[in-house]
Scaffold this active site. Structure first.
Site, PDB file in Angstrom:
ATOM      1  N   ASP A 293      -0.865   7.518   0.107  1.00  0.00           N
ATOM      2  CA  ASP A 293      -0.905   6.657  -1.077  1.00  0.00           C
ATOM      3  C   ASP A 293      -1.179   5.231  -0.624  1.00  0.00           C
ATOM      4  O   ASP A 293      -0.373   4.633   0.102  1.00  0.00           O
ATOM      5  CB  ASP A 293       0.439   6.749  -1.821  1.00  0.00           C
ATOM      6  CG  ASP A 293       0.384   6.130  -3.207  1.00  0.00           C
ATOM      7  OD1 ASP A 293      -0.705   5.702  -3.622  1.00  0.00           O
ATOM      8  OD2 ASP A 293       1.433   6.093  -3.879  1.00  0.00           O
TER       9      ASP A 293
ATOM     10  N   ASP B 246      -6.905   6.126  -5.043  1.00  0.00           N
ATOM     11  CA  ASP B 246      -6.001   5.569  -4.037  1.00  0.00           C
ATOM     12  C   ASP B 246      -4.956   6.546  -3.497  1.00  0.00           C
ATOM     13  O   ASP B 246      -4.047   6.133  -2.781  1.00  0.00           O
ATOM     14  CB  ASP B 246      -5.294   4.327  -4.583  1.00  0.00           C
ATOM     15  CG  ASP B 246      -4.451   4.630  -5.813  1.00  0.00           C
ATOM     16  OD1 ASP B 246      -4.604   5.708  -6.397  1.00  0.00           O
ATOM     17  OD2 ASP B 246      -3.639   3.757  -6.196  1.00  0.00           O
ATOM     18  N   GLU B 247      -5.082   7.839  -3.797  1.00  0.00           N
ATOM     19  CA  GLU B 247      -4.122   8.777  -3.228  1.00  0.00           C
ATOM     20  C   GLU B 247      -4.725  10.169  -3.115  1.00  0.00           C
ATOM     21  O   GLU B 247      -5.632  10.537  -3.868  1.00  0.00           O
ATOM     22  CB  GLU B 247      -2.827   8.825  -4.051  1.00  0.00           C
ATOM     23  CG  GLU B 247      -3.003   9.236  -5.491  1.00  0.00           C
ATOM     24  CD  GLU B 247      -1.671   9.348  -6.231  1.00  0.00           C
ATOM     25  OE1 GLU B 247      -0.672   9.806  -5.631  1.00  0.00           O
ATOM     26  OE2 GLU B 247      -1.644   8.972  -7.413  1.00  0.00           O
TER      27      GLU B 247
END
Length: 361
Positions: free
Chosen positions: A15, A109-110
């Site tokens: 993350d 983003d993860e």
């Protein structure tokens, strides 16, 4: 002590830390160390992301720009650049693929990585996560956190424990005691409303949740009851899915002023439909289910859908349906957001598409 049954997978959840805001600080050194909000500062503006310097003041994503400014008068607002975020996201993913092909992106983003068997032949998922985080920093100048455990649920929970710029490993023998001590509000999949309901029922920790039978949890929480019953016992069989099937493509817009006239709404929907057509053609996709999304000024939300017999892609094919859906029932309030999506697509096993919410700034 209760023990889990092997075999176990080795799952990493990576993350990125304050991703959008960190990218802005990376590209503009003048923003480094300062409270930054990606989003709009106007009356209708919304914070998409906040730097950790801004979070110290209580600024959070989805917060109105006006409230964010009140909490942090020195807050610097930056307009989002989703093309840039996607560009960097793809660079991060290239690093992931050097370790495993089992990569499941959740957003820009993860992502989940299954490194049970990996390209480096490294038996330690914790060392792999550390190496990935170090490479992201050295090659891209961005910080990431990670969670490592035996399944996706636990890895997701673990990645939040030592944020920012940290990682947490929950080993197989630690799973049961960890979950028993964990606050139910920290369980991934338990939102604020559900957590409040659990608190009212005297369920504050995993151990409290464990005392409930499957029948009780199903009665109290419906289908989710089975999910809660399993995860508190460390059972979560969902695999890392590298080929996530795209389920829908959408476009939506939040307005500077609430709309109360259906004539104005149709005008706005015309523009949204044109954007959606572009996205459908770019993705070479067609859909059978047309959905109109309406968010009212009191933030309540409504969707209206219709499924047709043939696939549609062009505005002239699906806009008459949108008009029908808008006019089929009286709107209960003025409207702050409208959106159109096409689902039940003709595409299978394509790369996921992330369509970001568009704001008027």
């Amino acid at each position: 002590m209760e023990e889990l049954e092997p075999p176990f997978r080795k799952i990493i959840h990576v993350d990125m830390d304050a991703f959008y805001a960190s990218v802005e600080q990376l590209d503009n050194p003048e923003l480094k160390g300062k409270p930054v909000a990606v989003g709009g500062s106007s009356v209708r503006g919304v914070v998409s992301a906040a730097s950790y310097e801004a979070r110290k003041y209580g600024v959070r994503s989805a917060m109105s720009g006006v409230l964010a400014r009140k909490k942090c008068p020195s807050l610097l607002f930056v307009k989002p650049r989703f093309a840039r975020y996607k560009e960097i996201s793809l660079q991060i993913r290239k690093i992931f693929y050097e370790y495993t092909d089992l990569v499941e992106p959740l957003s820009l983003d993860e992502a989940y990585l299954d490194v049970t068997e990996n390209k480096k032949g490294n038996p330690s998922a914790s060392l792999i996560a550390q190496e990935i985080r170090e490479r992201i920093w050295e090659e891209l100048g961005l910080r990431a956190s990670a969670g490592i455990s035996i399944n996706k649920f636990l890895a997701k929970v673990a990645s939040d424990i030592n944020k920012p710029n940290g990682q947490k490993t929950i080993h197989p023998e630690e799973v049961v005691p960890f979950l028993e001590e964990l606050s139910v509000g920290k369980f991934y999949g338990v939102g604020k409303v559900t957590a409040a309901k659990m608190y009212n029922l005297g369920i504050f920790t995993g151990l409290d949740l464990k005392q409930k039978t499957l029948e009780e949890l199903t009665r109290l929480f419906g289908k989710s009851g089975g999910f809660y019953y399993n995860i508190v016992r460390g059972i979560h069989h969902s695999k890392v899915k590298p080929d996530r099937v795209r389920k829908s493509i959408a476009a939506e817009r939040t307005f500077n002023e609430n709309l109360s006239s259906e004539i104005y709404m149709l005008d706005k929907l015309e523009h949204i439909a044109e954007e959606l057509e572009k996205r459908m053609k770019h993705s070479k996709a067609k859909g059978k289910t047309v959905t109109l999304k309406i968010k009212y000024s009191d933030f309540t939300q409504q969707t209206r859908s219709k499924t047709v017999h043939k696939y549609v892609q062009r505005k002239e094919e699906f806009f008459p349906i949108i008009k029908e859906l808008l006019l089929q029932d009286t709107l209960k309030n003025s409207v702050r957001l409208l959106g159109i999506s096409l689902s039940n697509l003709n595409t299978e096993k394509k790369d996921p598409v992330w369509i970001q919410l568009e704001f008027d700034f």
